[in-house]
Design a protein around this motif. Structure first.
Motif, PDB file in Angstrom:
ATOM      1  N   GLU A 104     -12.656   1.805   3.666  1.00 33.41           N
ATOM      2  CA  GLU A 104     -11.398   2.907   2.686  1.00 33.41           C
ATOM      3  C   GLU A 104     -12.634   3.771   1.613  1.00 33.41           C
ATOM      4  OE1 GLU A 104      -9.425   3.433  -1.582  1.00 33.41           O
ATOM      5  OE2 GLU A 104     -11.040   1.080  -1.291  1.00 33.41           O
ATOM      6  N   THR A 105     -12.153   4.369   0.409  1.00 30.45           N
ATOM      7  CA  THR A 105     -12.501   4.714  -0.505  1.00 30.45           C
ATOM      8  C   THR A 105     -11.345   5.429  -1.801  1.00 30.45           C
ATOM      9  OG1 THR A 105     -14.886   6.211  -1.465  1.00 30.45           O
ATOM     10  CG2 THR A 105     -13.537   7.000   0.753  1.00 30.45           C
ATOM     11  N   ARG A 106     -11.613   5.889  -2.376  1.00 31.59           N
ATOM     12  CA  ARG A 106     -10.729   6.714  -3.451  1.00 31.59           C
ATOM     13  C   ARG A 106     -10.878   8.027  -2.659  1.00 31.59           C
ATOM     14  NH1 ARG A 106      -9.130   3.877  -8.504  1.00 31.59           N
ATOM     15  NH2 ARG A 106      -8.845   6.985  -8.607  1.00 31.59           N
ATOM     16  N   ASN A 121      -0.917   3.704  -1.184  1.00 29.64           N
ATOM     17  CA  ASN A 121      -1.903   3.973  -1.852  1.00 29.64           C
ATOM     18  C   ASN A 121      -2.030   5.533  -1.634  1.00 29.64           C
ATOM     19  OD1 ASN A 121      -3.251   4.344  -3.860  1.00 29.64           O
ATOM     20  ND2 ASN A 121      -4.385   2.742  -4.068  1.00 29.64           N
ATOM     21  N   CYS A 149      -8.642   5.839   3.911  1.00 28.59           N
ATOM     22  CA  CYS A 149      -9.131   4.753   4.843  1.00 28.59           C
ATOM     23  C   CYS A 149      -9.748   5.662   6.239  1.00 28.59           C
ATOM     24  CB  CYS A 149      -7.818   3.675   5.462  1.00 28.59           C
ATOM     25  SG  CYS A 149      -6.973   2.742   4.139  1.00 28.59           S
ATOM     26  N   ASN A 175      -3.989   4.071   5.328  1.00 31.52           N
ATOM     27  CA  ASN A 175      -4.018   3.016   5.336  1.00 31.52           C
ATOM     28  C   ASN A 175      -3.298   2.308   5.524  1.00 31.52           C
ATOM     29  OD1 ASN A 175      -4.844   5.607   4.050  1.00 31.52           O
ATOM     30  ND2 ASN A 175      -4.017   5.000   1.899  1.00 31.52           N
ATOM     31  N   LYS A 221      -3.934   7.522  -3.369  1.00 27.71           N
ATOM     32  CA  LYS A 221      -5.298   7.511  -4.060  1.00 27.71           C
ATOM     33  C   LYS A 221      -5.987   6.728  -3.230  1.00 27.71           C
ATOM     34  CE  LYS A 221      -3.795   7.387  -8.997  1.00 27.71           C
ATOM     35  NZ  LYS A 221      -3.955   6.805 -10.287  1.00 27.71           N
ATOM     36  N   ALA A 222      -5.595   6.561  -2.129  1.00 27.16           N
ATOM     37  CA  ALA A 222      -6.968   5.826  -1.118  1.00 27.16           C
ATOM     38  C   ALA A 222      -6.655   6.460   0.454  1.00 27.16           C
ATOM     39  CB  ALA A 222      -6.845   4.412  -1.027  1.00 27.16           C
ATOM     40  N   ARG A 274     -10.209   9.313   9.353  1.00 30.98           N
ATOM     41  CA  ARG A 274      -8.758   9.387   8.663  1.00 30.98           C
ATOM     42  C   ARG A 274      -7.934   8.310   9.965  1.00 30.98           C
ATOM     43  NH1 ARG A 274      -7.919  13.215   4.149  1.00 30.98           N
ATOM     44  NH2 ARG A 274      -9.940  13.403   3.398  1.00 30.98           N
ATOM     45  N   TYR A 280      -3.985  -0.977   0.718  1.00 30.27           N
ATOM     46  CA  TYR A 280      -4.044   0.773   0.431  1.00 30.27           C
ATOM     47  C   TYR A 280      -3.350   1.366   1.171  1.00 30.27           C
ATOM     48  CZ  TYR A 280      -8.801  -1.432  -0.291  1.00 30.27           C
ATOM     49  OH  TYR A 280     -10.106  -1.725  -0.365  1.00 30.27           O
TER      50      TYR A 280
END
Length: 82
Positions: free
Chosen positions: A36-38, A65, A70, A58, A67-68, A55, A62
């Motif tokens: 995961e990253t922002r 979310n 995965c 999430n 803003k995340a 991708r 996450y």
């Protein structure tokens, strides 16, 4: 994977670290890596996409979310070849 960093100006270090981690995961029998990253961390998103990460929905904390983002990378080819 959990927390991978490289310092600005160290070109190639992130790729080398990722290649090492993927190799270790294969050796340990993992068939895929998830991370995961922002979403706002555009450099990281582009980096993982260039390295073959896809991708995925999430997961875990996450999920839901916005803003995340995965990713998953398959480490072995599970397709049977005849």
């Amino acid at each position: 994977m959990k927390r991978m960093f490289s310092r600005p100006g160290t070109k190639g270090v992130g790729s080398a670290i990722l290649k090492f981690l993927e190799g270790e995961a294969r050796t340990l029998g993992y068939r895929a890596l998830w991370l995961e990253t922002r979403l706002m961390n555009e450099r990281a998103v582009q980096f993982y996409e260039r390295k073959g990460y896809q991708r995925i929905p999430n997961f875990g904390k996450y999920a839901g979310n916005s803003k995340a983002v995965c990713f998953e990378k398959r480490l072995v080819n599970t397709d049977k070849v005849d």
